[in-house]
Write a protein that holds these residues in place. Structure first.
Motif, PDB file in Angstrom:
ATOM      1  N   VAL A 248       1.094  -0.866  -0.206  1.00  0.00           N
ATOM      2  CA  VAL A 248      -0.272  -0.550  -0.073  1.00  0.00           C
ATOM      3  C   VAL A 248       0.404   1.300   0.372  1.00  0.00           C
ATOM      4  O   VAL A 248       1.445   1.515   0.885  1.00  0.00           O
ATOM      5  N   PRO A 249       1.522   2.008  -0.966  1.00  0.00           N
ATOM      6  CA  PRO A 249       1.997   2.992  -1.065  1.00  0.00           C
ATOM      7  C   PRO A 249       1.391   4.161  -0.860  1.00  0.00           C
ATOM      8  O   PRO A 249       0.023   3.784  -0.370  1.00  0.00           O
ATOM      9  N   VAL A 250       1.950   5.565  -0.249  1.00  0.00           N
ATOM     10  CA  VAL A 250       1.377   6.822   0.080  1.00  0.00           C
ATOM     11  C   VAL A 250       0.917   7.749  -1.058  1.00  0.00           C
ATOM     12  O   VAL A 250       1.381   8.033  -1.937  1.00  0.00           O
TER      13      VAL A 250
ATOM     14  N   LEU B  88       9.733  15.080  -4.595  1.00  0.00           N
ATOM     15  CA  LEU B  88       9.510  13.416  -5.241  1.00  0.00           C
ATOM     16  C   LEU B  88      10.444  12.706  -6.434  1.00  0.00           C
ATOM     17  O   LEU B  88      10.621  11.594  -5.901  1.00  0.00           O
ATOM     18  N   ARG B  89      10.642  13.590  -7.354  1.00  0.00           N
ATOM     19  CA  ARG B  89      11.510  13.012  -8.401  1.00  0.00           C
ATOM     20  C   ARG B  89      12.575  12.549  -8.385  1.00  0.00           C
ATOM     21  O   ARG B  89      13.519  11.523  -8.588  1.00  0.00           O
ATOM     22  N   ASN B  90      13.786  12.962  -6.958  1.00  0.00           N
ATOM     23  CA  ASN B  90      14.937  12.848  -6.620  1.00  0.00           C
ATOM     24  C   ASN B  90      15.149  12.155  -5.680  1.00  0.00           C
ATOM     25  O   ASN B  90      15.810  10.939  -5.620  1.00  0.00           O
ATOM     26  N   GLY B  91      13.599  11.798  -4.739  1.00  0.00           N
ATOM     27  CA  GLY B  91      13.792  10.007  -4.053  1.00  0.00           C
ATOM     28  C   GLY B  91      13.869   9.892  -4.689  1.00  0.00           C
ATOM     29  O   GLY B  91      13.414   8.083  -4.072  1.00  0.00           O
ATOM     30  N   GLY B  92      12.825   9.476  -6.220  1.00  0.00           N
ATOM     31  CA  GLY B  92      12.068   8.003  -6.968  1.00  0.00           C
ATOM     32  C   GLY B  92      10.743   8.215  -7.423  1.00  0.00           C
ATOM     33  O   GLY B  92      11.331   7.156  -7.748  1.00  0.00           O
ATOM     34  N   TYR B  93       9.827   8.514  -6.989  1.00  0.00           N
ATOM     35  CA  TYR B  93       9.119   8.409  -7.553  1.00  0.00           C
ATOM     36  C   TYR B  93       8.743   9.419  -8.996  1.00  0.00           C
ATOM     37  O   TYR B  93       9.181  10.598  -9.322  1.00  0.00           O
TER      38      TYR B  93
ATOM     39  N   GLY C 147       2.656   6.221  -3.619  1.00  0.00           N
ATOM     40  CA  GLY C 147       2.146   6.218  -4.769  1.00  0.00           C
ATOM     41  C   GLY C 147       1.601   6.815  -5.731  1.00  0.00           C
ATOM     42  O   GLY C 147       0.943   6.185  -7.169  1.00  0.00           O
ATOM     43  N   HIS C 148       1.400   8.227  -5.684  1.00  0.00           N
ATOM     44  CA  HIS C 148       0.723   8.567  -6.291  1.00  0.00           C
ATOM     45  C   HIS C 148       0.822  10.807  -5.803  1.00  0.00           C
ATOM     46  O   HIS C 148       1.754  10.025  -4.873  1.00  0.00           O
ATOM     47  N   ALA C 149       0.507  11.447  -6.660  1.00  0.00           N
ATOM     48  CA  ALA C 149       0.755  12.079  -5.896  1.00  0.00           C
ATOM     49  C   ALA C 149      -0.413  13.787  -6.584  1.00  0.00           C
ATOM     50  O   ALA C 149      -0.975  13.631  -7.745  1.00  0.00           O
ATOM     51  N   HIS C 150      -0.251  14.341  -5.908  1.00  0.00           N
ATOM     52  CA  HIS C 150      -1.830  15.389  -5.647  1.00  0.00           C
ATOM     53  C   HIS C 150      -1.145  16.493  -5.486  1.00  0.00           C
ATOM     54  O   HIS C 150      -0.020  17.287  -4.609  1.00  0.00           O
ATOM     55  N   ILE C 151      -1.872  18.200  -6.116  1.00  0.00           N
ATOM     56  CA  ILE C 151      -1.265  19.125  -6.693  1.00  0.00           C
ATOM     57  C   ILE C 151      -1.875  20.281  -6.881  1.00  0.00           C
ATOM     58  O   ILE C 151      -3.023  20.115  -7.475  1.00  0.00           O
ATOM     59  N   ALA C 152      -1.093  21.673  -5.846  1.00  0.00           N
ATOM     60  CA  ALA C 152      -2.430  22.829  -5.749  1.00  0.00           C
ATOM     61  C   ALA C 152      -1.659  23.783  -5.340  1.00  0.00           C
ATOM     62  O   ALA C 152       0.117  23.316  -4.890  1.00  0.00           O
TER      63      ALA C 152
END
Length: 256
Positions: free
Chosen positions: A168-170, A221-226, A195-200
């Motif tokens: 179960v990702p976050v 997120l990207r540097n951490g591997g997402y 496992g997913h990202a929301h942005i505002a």
């Protein structure tokens, strides 16, 4: 290349088609599904993008999923009904966001440890039923104005590990991160569990209309591997007018 989408109800679906969003993340409760004679069925009025890669708002507030006294069979029946409908309209492996702040709020007077154990049971059950329907649950931390249970990515990861819930990702949601003051360094440290990202943007306005750290969030997120998708979740004044610039702002902030 990452995909960039937007959370929209059926009534606003045409805006996404004309503004080059990569996908729409439909809401589930009251949009994809409705209650009928005690069961949850496909909404006859639903009109959304078929094979969507993600969906939001899994539980209605009427289901108390962190209350050990609430009938477990009602939750199971709901999950069986709804995730079958979602699976029929989702892309294979689509992410189903388990946020649902009202539903998961621990009621007054309920033992906290018992409530957390019950919520863990629901998360694991949702994971298993989702898997049978070809989709995947992702757990979303929510700011404390929406719930009293799991507010940060760090707390979500600790909760899943403490209860032995694997696969179960976050969700990394900039709105909740900013309201909770969660450091972006911590976001990056846990990016492998995202496992997913929301942005505002500021006050949940469309990206590009405020001063929140869109680029820094996405870089962490990207540097951490997402390397997955990013969905815009915000308040709109005029979706058709505002969405093109919002998508451009997110894509620009994610340029590497």
């Amino acid at each position: 290349m990452p995909a960039y989408g937007v959370i929209l109800p059926t009534a606003e679906i045409d805006a996404a088609a004309t503004t080059h969003a990569d996908y729409v993340e439909p809401t589930i409760v009251g949009n994809l599904v409705v209650e009928s004679e005690g069961r949850w069925i496909l909404n006859p009025q639903y009109r959304g993008a078929e094979r969507s890669p993600s969906f939001a708002i899994l539980f209605p507030g009427s289901l108390r999923i962190a209350d050990p006294g609430f009938p477990a069979q009602e939750v199971t029946r709901y999950l069986e009904d709804v995730l079958a409908v979602v699976g029929a309209h989702a892309a294979d492996g689509a992410r189903i966001v388990l946020g649902s702040g009202i539903a998961r709020t621990v009621p007054d007077g309920v033992d906290r440890e018992a409530a957390e154990r019950r919520f863990a049971e629901v998360v694991a059950e949702a994971r298993d039923i989702a898997r049978r329907n070809g989709v995947r649950i992702v757990l979303e931390p929510l700011h404390r104005g929406e719930t009293n249970l799991i507010h940060t990515i760090d707390e979500a990861v600790a909760f899943l590990d403490r209860h032995g819930i694997d696969d179960v990702p976050v969700v990394a949601d900039l709105f909740h991160i900013m309201l909770e003051g969660e450091p972006l360094e911590q976001v990056g440290a846990h990016a492998g569990r995202v496992g997913h990202a929301h942005i505002a943007d500021t006050d949940r306005r469309p990206p590009g209309q405020g001063d929140w750290p869109l680029r820094e969030f996405l870089t962490a997120l990207r540097n951490g591997g997402y390397d997955g998708a990013v969905s815009i979740e915000c308040f709109w004044q005029d979706v058709a007018a505002e969405l093109p610039a919002a998508l451009a702002a997110v894509r620009g902030a994610d340029a590497r």
